[in-house]
Design a protein around this motif. Structure first.
Motif, PDB file in Angstrom:
ATOM      1  N   TYR A 160       0.824  -1.211   0.000  1.00 33.54           N
ATOM      2  CA  TYR A 160       0.000   0.000   0.000  1.00 33.54           C
ATOM      3  C   TYR A 160       0.859   1.262   0.000  1.00 33.54           C
ATOM      4  N   VAL A 161       0.200   2.328  -0.434  1.00 36.53           N
ATOM      5  CA  VAL A 161       0.787   3.669  -0.430  1.00 36.53           C
ATOM      6  C   VAL A 161      -0.170   4.541   0.365  1.00 36.53           C
ATOM      7  N   ALA A 162       0.296   5.116   1.445  1.00 36.25           N
ATOM      8  CA  ALA A 162      -0.612   5.852   2.322  1.00 36.25           C
ATOM      9  C   ALA A 162       0.058   7.082   2.902  1.00 36.25           C
ATOM     10  N   LEU A 163      -0.760   7.902   3.507  1.00 33.02           N
ATOM     11  CA  LEU A 163      -0.286   9.075   4.213  1.00 33.02           C
ATOM     12  C   LEU A 163      -0.023   8.684   5.662  1.00 33.02           C
ATOM     13  N   ASP A 164       0.949   9.313   6.289  1.00 32.80           N
ATOM     14  CA  ASP A 164       1.157   9.122   7.721  1.00 32.80           C
ATOM     15  C   ASP A 164       0.131  10.006   8.441  1.00 32.80           C
ATOM     16  N   ASN A 165      -1.080   9.471   8.553  1.00 35.54           N
ATOM     17  CA  ASN A 165      -2.202  10.258   9.085  1.00 35.54           C
ATOM     18  C   ASN A 165      -2.001  10.648  10.546  1.00 35.54           C
ATOM     19  N   TYR A 166      -1.392   9.771  11.305  1.00 35.87           N
ATOM     20  CA  TYR A 166      -1.133  10.070  12.719  1.00 35.87           C
ATOM     21  C   TYR A 166      -0.233  11.298  12.832  1.00 35.87           C
ATOM     22  N   LYS A 167       0.893  11.276  12.153  1.00 34.73           N
ATOM     23  CA  LYS A 167       1.855  12.375  12.257  1.00 34.73           C
ATOM     24  C   LYS A 167       1.293  13.670  11.679  1.00 34.73           C
ATOM     25  N   ALA A 168       0.545  13.555  10.577  1.00 31.88           N
ATOM     26  CA  ALA A 168      -0.018  14.761   9.960  1.00 31.88           C
ATOM     27  C   ALA A 168      -0.962  15.468  10.929  1.00 31.88           C
ATOM     28  N   THR A 169      -1.789  14.697  11.629  1.00 30.33           N
ATOM     29  CA  THR A 169      -2.713  15.295  12.590  1.00 30.33           C
ATOM     30  C   THR A 169      -1.974  15.797  13.824  1.00 30.33           C
ATOM     31  N   TYR A 170      -1.028  15.006  14.294  1.00 25.52           N
ATOM     32  CA  TYR A 170      -0.220  15.417  15.447  1.00 25.52           C
ATOM     33  C   TYR A 170       0.473  16.755  15.154  1.00 25.52           C
ATOM     34  N   ASP A 200      -7.697  10.558  14.659  1.00 24.78           N
ATOM     35  CA  ASP A 200      -8.176  10.692  16.038  1.00 24.78           C
ATOM     36  C   ASP A 200      -7.012  10.517  17.015  1.00 24.78           C
ATOM     37  N   ARG A 201      -6.234   9.468  16.805  1.00 27.41           N
ATOM     38  CA  ARG A 201      -5.120   9.143  17.696  1.00 27.41           C
ATOM     39  C   ARG A 201      -4.077  10.258  17.706  1.00 27.41           C
ATOM     40  N   GLY A 202      -3.806  10.838  16.533  1.00 30.86           N
ATOM     41  CA  GLY A 202      -2.846  11.935  16.461  1.00 30.86           C
ATOM     42  C   GLY A 202      -3.317  13.156  17.229  1.00 30.86           C
ATOM     43  N   TYR A 203      -4.621  13.426  17.169  1.00 34.77           N
ATOM     44  CA  TYR A 203      -5.210  14.564  17.891  1.00 34.77           C
ATOM     45  C   TYR A 203      -5.064  14.385  19.397  1.00 34.77           C
ATOM     46  N   VAL A 204      -5.474  13.224  19.887  1.00 39.08           N
ATOM     47  CA  VAL A 204      -5.444  12.972  21.332  1.00 39.08           C
ATOM     48  C   VAL A 204      -4.010  12.995  21.863  1.00 39.08           C
ATOM     49  N   ASP A 205      -3.102  12.321  21.176  1.00 34.40           N
ATOM     50  CA  ASP A 205      -1.714  12.265  21.650  1.00 34.40           C
ATOM     51  C   ASP A 205      -1.054  13.637  21.646  1.00 34.40           C
ATOM     52  N   ALA A 206      -1.358  14.448  20.639  1.00 31.79           N
ATOM     53  CA  ALA A 206      -0.761  15.788  20.576  1.00 31.79           C
ATOM     54  C   ALA A 206      -1.225  16.642  21.755  1.00 31.79           C
ATOM     55  N   LEU A 207      -2.503  16.576  22.090  1.00 31.07           N
ATOM     56  CA  LEU A 207      -3.011  17.341  23.233  1.00 31.07           C
ATOM     57  C   LEU A 207      -2.355  16.862  24.530  1.00 31.07           C
ATOM     58  N   LYS A 208      -2.274  15.537  24.693  1.00 31.80           N
ATOM     59  CA  LYS A 208      -1.669  14.996  25.919  1.00 31.80           C
ATOM     60  C   LYS A 208      -0.200  15.394  26.040  1.00 31.80           C
ATOM     61  N   ASP A 209       0.534  15.296  24.934  1.00 34.98           N
ATOM     62  CA  ASP A 209       1.961  15.617  24.966  1.00 34.98           C
ATOM     63  C   ASP A 209       2.219  17.094  25.230  1.00 34.98           C
ATOM     64  N   HIS A 210       1.238  17.935  24.889  1.00 34.55           N
ATOM     65  CA  HIS A 210       1.374  19.371  25.149  1.00 34.55           C
ATOM     66  C   HIS A 210       0.641  19.773  26.437  1.00 34.55           C
ATOM     67  N   HIS A 211       0.232  18.760  27.225  1.00 38.13           N
ATOM     68  CA  HIS A 211      -0.395  18.974  28.530  1.00 38.13           C
ATOM     69  C   HIS A 211      -1.658  19.833  28.438  1.00 38.13           C
ATOM     70  N   LEU A 212      -2.456  19.552  27.405  1.00 41.69           N
ATOM     71  CA  LEU A 212      -3.716  20.264  27.229  1.00 41.69           C
ATOM     72  C   LEU A 212      -4.888  19.327  27.485  1.00 41.69           C
ATOM     73  N   GLU A 213      -6.024  19.926  27.777  1.00 39.39           N
ATOM     74  CA  GLU A 213      -7.224  19.157  28.089  1.00 39.39           C
ATOM     75  C   GLU A 213      -7.724  18.377  26.871  1.00 39.39           C
ATOM     76  N   VAL A 214      -8.055  17.101  27.100  1.00 41.70           N
ATOM     77  CA  VAL A 214      -8.711  16.286  26.075  1.00 41.70           C
ATOM     78  C   VAL A 214     -10.189  16.199  26.464  1.00 41.70           C
TER      79      VAL A 214
END
Length: 337
Positions: A160-170, A200-214
């Motif tokens: 497959y050929v895909a986008l790194d969706n996790y990193k793009a959202t993060y 979804d996973r990229g969004y949640v992890d980015a907020l957590k890593d930046h110590h923001l409310e999820v």
């Protein structure tokens, strides 16, 4: 008028019939035909108005030099962009593309792939929809060469050929955080598709890593069949005066357009009242009063890679590639800085 054959071209140029065959069958490089001779043969074929017998050629080499392409929905900007990229690369590799749209319907997806296989295409490039796993497994069992693009199933080992969706959202959420935003909403589709779940996973992890409310209320999942009413409710909730969001990331270009329309209806000013970031771009952004910041998918590179992998599979080369591409960030004026 006498039909021109390979022997006529060979006599015209002064080379062997085999050499002519190699060039006109796209084997000039592999058979080490000189560029000078290859060009002379191609020009002679044009001058003599040579018309190949495609049916006979296909029977002889057991190839049709056609690729089947099934996209999820031809109305998506992604679909038209990836189709153009695949067609351009396929043409360069001497392949013709036959394509159809499954309209996100698994039954239609199965029908289209079966029709293309029965048409004896050499291989398939597929953008599968939800509930398409069974058809993918059947294709694997049949030995049909195929490559998945954009979407894939982590429980099925495929090329497959895909986008790194996790990193793009993060990265998109990280950009909003770095520009001072603290209450960030994410609006996605309600789906089982893995690539959207990765967003979804990229969004949640980015907020957590930046110590923001999820905040669960700020992470919205809209039903595709009820997009307008769900968007109306979601945008209203994230704008409530008690605890309004200061930014929103839309997971697809279609969601972005629907969301921008809803903000207009509410009289919301962008970016004064809320910053807006889109995961992908849309032609409609050009009509919006404020240039929309967005992530851009490298469609040309993805299309080229998909064709390259498929051609290797068609040529019986053992290939196992799972390629990820990164997005580019295009800064507009829809985010406060």
């Amino acid at each position: 008028m006498k039909k021109v054959v390979l022997k006529d071209i060979a006599q015209y140029v002064g080379v062997s019939t085999a050499l002519v065959s190699y060039v006109l069958n796209g084997q000039a490089e592999t058979k080490q035909v000189s560029k000078e001779n290859a060009e002379k043969i191609r020009q002679a074929a044009i001058a003599l108005n040579y018309q190949p017998n495609q049916v006979a050629k296909s029977l002889r080499i057991q190839k049709t030099h056609t690729i089947g392409l099934v996209v999820a929905d031809i109305n998506y900007r992604f679909s038209t962009g990836i189709t153009r990229a695949i067609e351009a690369e396929a043409k360069r590799r001497n392949f013709t593309v036959i394509y159809g749209s499954s309209d996100e319907d698994p039954e239609k997806f199965a029908q289209l792939t079966n029709v293309l296989v029965n048409r004896q295409v050499d291989g398939l490039i597929l953008v599968p929809g939800e509930d398409s796993e069974e058809q993918i497994l059947l294709l694997q069992q049949s030995g049909t060469p195929f490559v998945l693009v954009d979407r894939y199933f982590p429980n099925i080992d495929t090329n497959y050929v895909a986008l790194d969706n996790y990193k793009a959202t993060y990265d998109a959420i990280s950009y909003l955080v770095k520009t001072g935003h603290k209450k960030i909403s994410f609006i996605n589709l309600e789906t089982s598709l893995f690539h959207l779940q990765e967003r979804d996973r990229g969004y949640v992890d980015a907020l957590k890593d930046h110590h923001l409310e999820v905040n669960p209320e700020w992470m919205r999942h809209l039903r595709p069949q009820h997009l307008k009413e769900d968007m109306e409710l979601s945008t209203r909730l994230i704008l409530e005066r008690g605890n309004p969001c200061d930014a929103v990331l839309f997971a697809t270009d279609r969601l972005s357009i629907a969301g921008l329309k809803q903000f207009n209806d509410y009289g919301i000013r962008i970016p004064k009242d809320i910053s807006v970031l889109s995961f992908d771009e849309a032609d409609a952004f050009d009509l919006f009063y404020c240039p929309v910041s967005h992530s851009r998918q490298p469609l040309e590179k993805m299309g080229e890679a998909a064709v390259d992998i498929l051609v290797d599979l068609i040529n019986k080369q053992k290939t196992h590639k799972q390629l990820y591409f990164q997005t580019d960030f295009i800064a507009g004026k829809s985010c406060r800085e």
